[in-house]
Motif scaffolding. Structure first.
Motif, PDB file in Angstrom:
ATOM      1  N   ILE A 105       0.958  -1.184  -0.131  1.00  6.18           N
ATOM      2  CA  ILE A 105      -0.055   0.108   0.135  1.00  6.18           C
ATOM      3  C   ILE A 105       0.786   1.093  -0.030  1.00  6.18           C
ATOM      4  O   ILE A 105       1.685   1.304   0.883  1.00  6.18           O
ATOM      5  N   ARG A 106       0.725   2.097  -0.868  1.00  3.09           N
ATOM      6  CA  ARG A 106       1.491   3.276  -1.094  1.00  3.09           C
ATOM      7  C   ARG A 106       0.597   4.765  -1.232  1.00  3.09           C
ATOM      8  O   ARG A 106       1.093   5.605  -1.116  1.00  3.09           O
ATOM      9  N   THR A 107      -0.507   4.466  -1.612  1.00  4.24           N
ATOM     10  CA  THR A 107      -1.617   5.583  -1.870  1.00  4.24           C
ATOM     11  C   THR A 107      -2.819   5.442  -0.754  1.00  4.24           C
ATOM     12  O   THR A 107      -3.096   4.531  -0.320  1.00  4.24           O
ATOM     13  N   LYS A 108      -3.146   6.588  -0.469  1.00  2.00           N
ATOM     14  CA  LYS A 108      -4.318   7.006   0.179  1.00  2.00           C
ATOM     15  C   LYS A 108      -5.512   6.041  -0.317  1.00  2.00           C
ATOM     16  O   LYS A 108      -6.288   5.505   0.275  1.00  2.00           O
ATOM     17  N   ALA A 109      -5.592   6.025  -1.700  1.00  2.27           N
ATOM     18  CA  ALA A 109      -6.604   5.485  -2.441  1.00  2.27           C
ATOM     19  C   ALA A 109      -6.748   4.015  -2.206  1.00  2.27           C
ATOM     20  O   ALA A 109      -7.577   3.353  -1.835  1.00  2.27           O
ATOM     21  N   GLN A 110      -5.573   3.385  -2.040  1.00  4.80           N
ATOM     22  CA  GLN A 110      -5.289   1.903  -1.904  1.00  4.80           C
ATOM     23  C   GLN A 110      -5.793   1.736  -0.368  1.00  4.80           C
ATOM     24  O   GLN A 110      -6.532   0.883  -0.160  1.00  4.80           O
ATOM     25  N   PHE A 111      -5.399   2.615   0.531  1.00  4.04           N
ATOM     26  CA  PHE A 111      -5.588   2.470   1.832  1.00  4.04           C
ATOM     27  C   PHE A 111      -7.270   2.369   1.965  1.00  4.04           C
ATOM     28  O   PHE A 111      -8.107   1.539   2.692  1.00  4.04           O
ATOM     29  N   GLU A 112      -7.832   3.548   1.683  1.00  2.00           N
ATOM     30  CA  GLU A 112      -9.291   3.499   1.490  1.00  2.00           C
ATOM     31  C   GLU A 112      -9.920   2.722   1.069  1.00  2.00           C
ATOM     32  O   GLU A 112     -11.265   1.934   1.592  1.00  2.00           O
ATOM     33  N   SER A 113      -9.592   1.885  -0.148  1.00  2.42           N
ATOM     34  CA  SER A 113     -10.336   0.742  -0.662  1.00  2.42           C
ATOM     35  C   SER A 113     -10.159  -0.481  -0.122  1.00  2.42           C
ATOM     36  O   SER A 113     -11.159  -1.049   0.299  1.00  2.42           O
ATOM     37  N   GLN A 142      -9.887  -0.493   3.272  1.00  2.00           N
ATOM     38  CA  GLN A 142     -10.806  -0.297   4.668  1.00  2.00           C
ATOM     39  C   GLN A 142     -12.063  -0.418   4.077  1.00  2.00           C
ATOM     40  O   GLN A 142     -12.981  -0.975   4.967  1.00  2.00           O
ATOM     41  N   LYS A 143     -12.526   0.073   3.016  1.00  2.00           N
ATOM     42  CA  LYS A 143     -13.831  -0.231   2.553  1.00  2.00           C
ATOM     43  C   LYS A 143     -14.210  -1.559   2.497  1.00  2.00           C
ATOM     44  O   LYS A 143     -15.341  -2.108   2.789  1.00  2.00           O
ATOM     45  N   ASN A 144     -13.486  -2.358   1.897  1.00  2.00           N
ATOM     46  CA  ASN A 144     -13.528  -3.803   1.450  1.00  2.00           C
ATOM     47  C   ASN A 144     -13.594  -4.755   2.713  1.00  2.00           C
ATOM     48  O   ASN A 144     -14.354  -5.767   2.758  1.00  2.00           O
ATOM     49  N   VAL A 145     -13.065  -4.465   3.740  1.00  3.70           N
ATOM     50  CA  VAL A 145     -12.678  -5.278   5.109  1.00  3.70           C
ATOM     51  C   VAL A 145     -13.463  -4.785   6.065  1.00  3.70           C
ATOM     52  O   VAL A 145     -13.832  -5.435   7.126  1.00  3.70           O
ATOM     53  N   SER A 146     -14.050  -3.578   5.961  1.00  3.87           N
ATOM     54  CA  SER A 146     -14.810  -3.051   7.286  1.00  3.87           C
ATOM     55  C   SER A 146     -15.995  -3.883   7.459  1.00  3.87           C
ATOM     56  O   SER A 146     -16.227  -3.960   8.764  1.00  3.87           O
TER      57      SER A 146
END
Length: 81
Positions: free
Chosen positions: A51-59, A61-65
């Motif tokens: 993970i290198r970008t905020k978009a990857q991190f947010e994605s 989070q959205k998928n595992v939440s």
């Protein structure tokens, strides 16, 4: 691999902090809980293994939440010995 033979209608796992330590471990736990959604370790690691970008991190989070209940120190009862 060890968990694959376990068949059940509902699954509940208690862990410490796999997302902070190891993305592959996180994938393994998610795959155990819902192999229909998390079916490819290659695809998961390609998307989230580095993970290198905020978009990857947010994605991520959205998928595992939907699969996680996070407890934070502030929410823990302090009067219990």
């Amino acid at each position: 691999e060890i968990l694959k033979p376990i068949k059940s209608v509902f699954k509940l796992l208690f862990t410490s902090n796999p997302a902070q330590n190891n993305t592959r471990e996180l994938y393994s736990l998610l795959h155990f809980c819902d192999p229909d959604v998390f079916y490819s370790d290659r695809a998961f690691m390609k998307e989230y293994g580095d993970i290198r970008t905020k978009a990857q991190f947010e994605s991520l989070q959205k998928n595992v939440s939907p699969y996680m209940l996070r407890r934070v120190k502030e929410d823990v009862e302090k009067s219990i010995p």
